[in-house]
Design a protein around this motif. Structure first.
Motif, PDB file in Angstrom:
ATOM      1  N   SER A  90      -4.785   0.211   2.948  1.00  0.00           N
ATOM      2  CA  SER A  90      -4.093   0.449   4.523  1.00  0.00           C
ATOM      3  C   SER A  90      -5.295  -0.150   5.752  1.00  0.00           C
ATOM      4  O   SER A  90      -6.244   0.515   5.647  1.00  0.00           O
ATOM      5  CB  SER A  90      -3.937   2.330   4.123  1.00  0.00           C
ATOM      6  N   GLU A 142       0.926  -1.659  -0.230  1.00  0.00           N
ATOM      7  CA  GLU A 142      -0.069  -0.102  -0.046  1.00  0.00           C
ATOM      8  C   GLU A 142       0.715   1.653  -0.160  1.00  0.00           C
ATOM      9  O   GLU A 142       0.089   2.431  -0.159  1.00  0.00           O
ATOM     10  CB  GLU A 142      -1.065  -0.235   1.188  1.00  0.00           C
ATOM     11  N   THR A 143       2.229   0.876   0.053  1.00  0.00           N
ATOM     12  CA  THR A 143       3.227   2.401   0.186  1.00  0.00           C
ATOM     13  C   THR A 143       4.244   2.059  -0.867  1.00  0.00           C
ATOM     14  O   THR A 143       4.339   0.815  -0.378  1.00  0.00           O
ATOM     15  CB  THR A 143       3.245   2.765   1.519  1.00  0.00           C
ATOM     16  N   GLU A 144       4.680   2.913  -1.041  1.00  0.00           N
ATOM     17  CA  GLU A 144       6.584   2.833  -1.527  1.00  0.00           C
ATOM     18  C   GLU A 144       7.645   1.979  -0.511  1.00  0.00           C
ATOM     19  O   GLU A 144       8.503   1.386  -1.449  1.00  0.00           O
ATOM     20  CB  GLU A 144       6.491   4.261  -2.036  1.00  0.00           C
TER      21      GLU A 144
END
Length: 402
Positions: free
Chosen positions: A323, A298-300
Motif C-alpha cells: 500500500s 493490496e486490498t480486497e
C-alpha cells in the motif's frame, strides 16, 4: 525476443508506479510560483534538487526503473491535454459537465463539490509542442548514462477528460463523433511516443484508473441509467490504445509499454471505485497491446487473482501488493505467499504453462503512487523508503535476478 518471452527489463522485478512523496521545500516553492512570487527558473532549481534526492533514494532502495517522482506536476494526469492545441482551460467547469456515474466525480459531488478547473476540447486537436520529452531530458541530466534506457515516464490516459465530461468533452461543431475526436488524440500520442523514443526513452507507463472504473458495478449501472453503453465505450477506449500503439514493433522496437490501473488515490489515501478485474481481463490482457500491466492488489476491493488466468505468455504483470496509502508496513512472508498464489493461477490459466514460467511473468510494486496529487498520501518520506525497500527485498527473495 521470442513470442513467449515477457519484457521484464524494464520493468524490473521491483518497480514502483511513478509518483513519490514531495518534500515540503518543493511544495512551498510551487505555491510561491503559482502565486507569482518566484520565477519558473527558481522553481525548476528546487525541482532539480528534489529530484536528485529522490533518484538517490530509488537507487538506495534497489529500484532501477527510476522516475522523477512526478515532481514537476501538480497532478499525475498533467502533461498531455494541458499542452494540446484545441483544448481550452476552464477555471470552473459547470457541475453538470461532470458525469455523475464516474466514481471520483460522484464522490466529490457528495462532498458539496461546486465544480473545478478542467479542460474541454474547443478546437481541432494538434500536438505543436512536447508533452513529456522535457521531463525525460531533465531526468537524463540528473542520472547516469547507463540508467537512461531504464528511466520511466508516466503518461496521462488518453480517455481522461472524455470519460469525465461525456457529451461535454468536445465541441460537436469541431468533431462529429467520438471516433473523429480520438483520431486526433491518437495522432498526438503517437507523435509524442516517437519523440520520446528519439530522445532515448524506452520505458513508459500509461496511468489509467478509468479502465478499472469499468469493473465497478455502480458506474456501469449509472451509465445504463442515462443511456450510455458501457461495453461500447470500453471497446472504444481499448481501440484507442490499439491505434496509439500500432506499428510500435517497427517504429519503437525497444520501447516497453505499461498500463497502470487503480481505484483512486486521493488525499487521505482515499479510493473511489471497487470491483475485481474479471469484467475487463480479456480485453485488458489480450486486446490492449501493452507489455506489462501494473495492477492494484493490496486490498480486497481489487478482487482475486483469478483474472490473471487470461494473461498471455508474452506479457508480464506487476502486482501492486504494497500500500502507498498508509504507513503500516506489510509482512514480507505474506507478500511472497501472494506472489506464488498469483503464479499458480497464471500457470493454470487459459494458456497452460509451468509455475516457474508464470513466476517469471510477475513483478511487484506498491499499488499506486505515493503522491498522485501534490499533497500526497498520509505517509512520510521515511515510510516511502521503507515501502520501496520492502518491495526490493521481497523481489530479491523470490527471484535471483532481481
Amino acid at each position: 525476443m521470442s513470442a513467449t518471452t515477457p519484457r521484464l527489463s524494464p520493468p524490473f522485478r521491483a518497480d514502483h508506479i511513478g509518483s513519490l512523496k514531495r518534500p515540503a521545500v518543493l511544495l512551498k516553492r510551487r505555491d510561491e510560483f503559482d502565486e507569482g512570487r518566484c520565477t519558473r527558473e527558481e522553481l525548476a532549481s528546487v525541482e532539480d534538487e528534489a529530484i536528485r534526492a529522490i533518484v538517490d533514494m530509488q537507487r538506495s532502495a534497489g529500484i532501477k526503473a527510476i522516475t522523477d517522482g512526478e515532481f514537476r506536476r501538480h497532478m499525475f494526469y498533467e502533461g498531455v491535454f494541458d499542452n494540446l492545441d484545441g483544448m481550452k482551460y476552464i477555471p470552473v467547469v459547470p457541475l453538470d459537465w461532470f458525469m455523475d456515474y464516474v466514481p471520483d466525480v460522484d464522490a466529490f459531488k457528495k462532498q458539496n463539490f461546486k465544480g473545478a478547473p478542467s479542460y474541454v476540447c474547443e478546437g481541432k486537436l494538434k500536438r505543436t509542442k512536447p508533452f513529456y520529452v522535457g521531463q525525460y531530458e531533465a531526468l537524463k541530466r540528473l542520472t547516469a548514462p547507463e540508467e537512461h534506457k531504464h528511466l520511466k515516464i508516466t503518461m496521462c490516459a488518453p480517455e481522461w477528460f472524455h470519460l469525465r465530461h461525456g457529451p461535454y468533452a468536445y465541441n460537436k461543431s469541431v468533431y462529429a463523433s467520438d471516433e473523429e475526436y480520438f483520431a486526433d488524440v491518437v495522432q498526438a500520442y503517437r507523435e509524442e511516443l516517437l519523440a520520446l523514443y528519439a530522445a532515448g526513452c524506452r520505458n513508459i507507463q500509461f496511468d489509467d484508473p478509468l479502465l478499472a472504473y469499468f469493473c465497478d458495478t455502480k458506474m456501469l449501472s449509472g451509465m445504463a441509467a442515462v443511456g450510455v453503453d458501457s461495453d461500447a465505450l470500453l471497446n472504444l477506449y481499448c481501440q484507442v490504445y490499439i491505434d496509439i500503439l500500432q506499428g510500435r514493433e517497427q517504429d519503437m522496437p525497444e520501447m516497453v509499454v505499461g498500463v497502470h490501473l487503480c481505484r483512486g488515490n486521493f488525499r487521505g489515501g482515499r479510493h473511489f471505485s471497487e470491483g475485481g478485474y474479471d469484467r475487463i481481463a480479456i480485453k485488458l490482457f489480450q486486446e490492449i497491446p501493452a507489455d506489462t500491466y501494473y495492477l492494484e492488489y493490496e486490498t480486497e476491493r481489487a478482487g482475486t487473482f483469478e483474472p490473471l488466468r487470461w494473461l498471455p505468455r508474452n506479457k508480464s504483470v506487476v502486482l501492486g501488493l504494497v500500500s502507498s496509502k498508509f504507513p503500516k508496513i506489510e509482512d514480507k512472508a505474506e507478500l511472497i505467499k501472494r506472489v506464488h498464489e498469483a503464479a499458480a493461477i497464471i500457470a493454470d490459466g487459459e494458456e497452460k504453462r509451468s509455475k516457474e514460467e508464470a513466476l517469471n511473468q510477475i513483478c511487484i510494486s506498491p499499488q499506486c503512487g505515493f503522491a498522485s496529487h501534490s499533497d500526497g498520501n498520509p505517509v512520510t518520506e521515511e515510510d516511502v523508503v521503507r515501502k520501496l525497500a520492502l518491495v526490493s527485498e521481497t523481489a530479491r527473495t523470490i527471484w535471483s535476478d532481481a
